[in-house]
Design a protein around this motif. Sequence first.
Motif, PDB file in Angstrom:
ATOM      1  N   SER A 180       0.887  -1.297   0.065  1.00 16.33           N
ATOM      2  CA  SER A 180      -0.047  -0.159   0.178  1.00 16.33           C
ATOM      3  C   SER A 180       0.816   1.438   0.209  1.00 16.33           C
ATOM      4  N   TYR A 209      -2.650   0.219  -3.807  1.00 10.97           N
ATOM      5  CA  TYR A 209      -3.329  -0.983  -3.360  1.00 10.97           C
ATOM      6  C   TYR A 209      -3.740  -0.667  -2.074  1.00 10.97           C
ATOM      7  N   GLN A 210      -4.889  -0.824  -1.740  1.00  9.14           N
ATOM      8  CA  GLN A 210      -5.674  -0.478  -0.533  1.00  9.14           C
ATOM      9  C   GLN A 210      -5.931  -1.894   0.309  1.00  9.14           C
ATOM     10  N   ILE A 211      -5.583  -1.829   1.665  1.00  5.74           N
ATOM     11  CA  ILE A 211      -6.150  -2.956   2.394  1.00  5.74           C
ATOM     12  C   ILE A 211      -7.618  -2.650   2.747  1.00  5.74           C
ATOM     13  N   PRO A 212      -8.577  -3.472   2.471  1.00  3.73           N
ATOM     14  CA  PRO A 212      -9.876  -3.163   2.869  1.00  3.73           C
ATOM     15  C   PRO A 212     -10.257  -2.961   4.049  1.00  3.73           C
ATOM     16  N   GLY A 213     -11.222  -2.400   4.397  1.00  2.00           N
ATOM     17  CA  GLY A 213     -11.770  -2.572   5.761  1.00  2.00           C
ATOM     18  C   GLY A 213     -11.087  -1.801   6.925  1.00  2.00           C
ATOM     19  N   ARG A 265     -10.141  -8.772   6.972  1.00  2.00           N
ATOM     20  CA  ARG A 265      -9.588  -7.792   5.756  1.00  2.00           C
ATOM     21  C   ARG A 265      -8.642  -8.546   4.863  1.00  2.00           C
TER      22      ARG A 265
END
Lengths: 336, 305
Positions: free
Chosen positions: A258, A271-275, A292
């Motif tokens: 990310s 890139y994004q880590i969700p949640g 996540r």
Amino acid sequence: MAPLLEVRNLTVAFDTPAGTVHAVNDVSYSLEEGETLGIVGESGSGKSVHALSMVGLIATPPGRIVSGEVLFNGRDLLALSQRELFEVRGKEIGFVFQDPMTSLNPVLTIERQIAEPLRRHFGMSASQARTRVVELLELVGIPDAARRARQYPHEFSGGMRQRVMIAIGISCNPKLLIADEATTALDVTVQAQILDLVRDLKKKIGTTVIWITHDMGVVAGLADTVQVMYGGRIMERGPVRAVFHDPRNAYTWGLLKSLPHGGRRGVTRLYQIPGNPPDLTKEPIGDPFAPRNPFATERCRIETPPLGEVEGSVAGHKAAAWYDLRAELAATQVQP
Amino acid sequence: MSESTMKPLVSVQNLCKTYGGEKRLFGGSTRALKAVDNVSFDIAPGETLGLVGESGSGKSTTGRVLLQLEAPTSGDILYKGENITGLSKPMLKPYRRDMQVIFQDPYASLNPRMTVGEFVGEPLEVHKLGGSRREREDRVASLFTKVGLDPSFMKRYPHEFSGGQRQRVNIARAIALNPAFIVADEPITALDVSIQAQIVNLFQDLQDELGLTYLFIAHDLSMIRYLCHRVAVMLRGRIVEIGPCDAIFENPQHAYTKALLSAIPVPDPDIERNRRPLVFDVGANLPPEDAVLRPVGNRHFVLEA
């Protein structure tokens, strides 16, 4: 040789009106003499709390050490009385905290504050302590040390105050120095100088260091071993190159991925880590990152993965994962 | 100073903000501090200008003065070519709709006694937009969706949200009035690392979708590089270098910019271990009073004597 520090199954909880906060869950690791351990994690990962609880620096209540042992030079710190811990803190284990603005007493001279542990632990006379204070200030790179020692904290810049904090941390030649976000409040140029100073001090006095931070870049330059924490657990740990170049836990991988890495918008998308970060008041069941984690399996949600040696990497590289990150990444054609 | 064919959306010209220096009751005066010292720049529509510098460099003050949250000591602020400096509150109100702000601390900037739905809808009420209560609620719900929050959260209070969600609420409020320009003052600094990329992507998506123009104030240079079209570097209240992002990062000219860039930690042990940060002694290298921004490349300027 026995390790300098050995943490065994440390579990720490806080009883709050909102429920029990499971801050540190079954953390075990060891640290060799002379090693620099970088602990990475975000707020609520347990990185700071576990270090503070080792030396009796959390308020009890609401804090509570549920279980565990912390062997320092073979002695269990958790079994010591507060009086015995007084002798350990500052003398055998030195600390540097995040905020140099609030950690120094504004109404005492710098000299008084650095001399305090020296006089307390070594019974130095005022003049002996003064000599040592000037020595220490020179060691941490403060020019005109003899004059500066008689000044008050407000006469120092943020970077200079953090140097003073480091001087206090190392004043009694501790075997272990714990720095908690020690450069986070500083400007990057000042941070660079402080990191240089720490590397230099390690060469000169060979202190063992635990460096707690959220900044992967800082760890990359400073640590021998990196330990990634999330939701009160160790997710991955190992030699710094192995963990950065070949992460095996999805959280470590996501964190590294990310970061912008010199990329440009329009060309790449981050890139994004969700949640969202985990709710620590929930009973810690399963892999804390599972909600996540795009690679999570059914097992991750119900059973906590142990921290085990990973296959095909260097010795000491351990990860907690039920899934095989390498295989998953190869299958999805995503490269870290 | 911009060669861009588009007219700037926002310009500041010779902006100064001095604190202190007031006359004391019995003669003499308090020490004056030039927080912002003769700062000029343009921002084109749809552009993101990054403002970087160490703490105390005046980057946040520049943002606040630009929005006239504080009055400038001297200098002009132009919006779509109109000078809006020193307008009275009622005269400024229509411009306030167009120019919004997002602050660093998502915890401190929310009202704990208001549901987040009321908080996001408040600007619509203040500016008497959004029609009936029902229509306003629909608008707030669509704003929630736009920033990636479930509209069912509207009835909740701030303490029920994580830092990243709170910053989404702040962003929803900032875009409620369809502004053209947003000052974002360190909007990701207080967020967890795993959340920062989410918010940066949201800023980018909103710009693509709504054509927003940003002044993005930050000290995290790697994010600035990722997000901004142009960058201005501030030192002790002055812009010492300004130019396209690539020019600043690939070909920095001012010694301070070079030192700043060399100090960014790189998350790669092989690179980071060999990185040698340059030292820049601010006190000994303050730009001379008469220094001016001189062109060194296409839209790239450096402060020189």
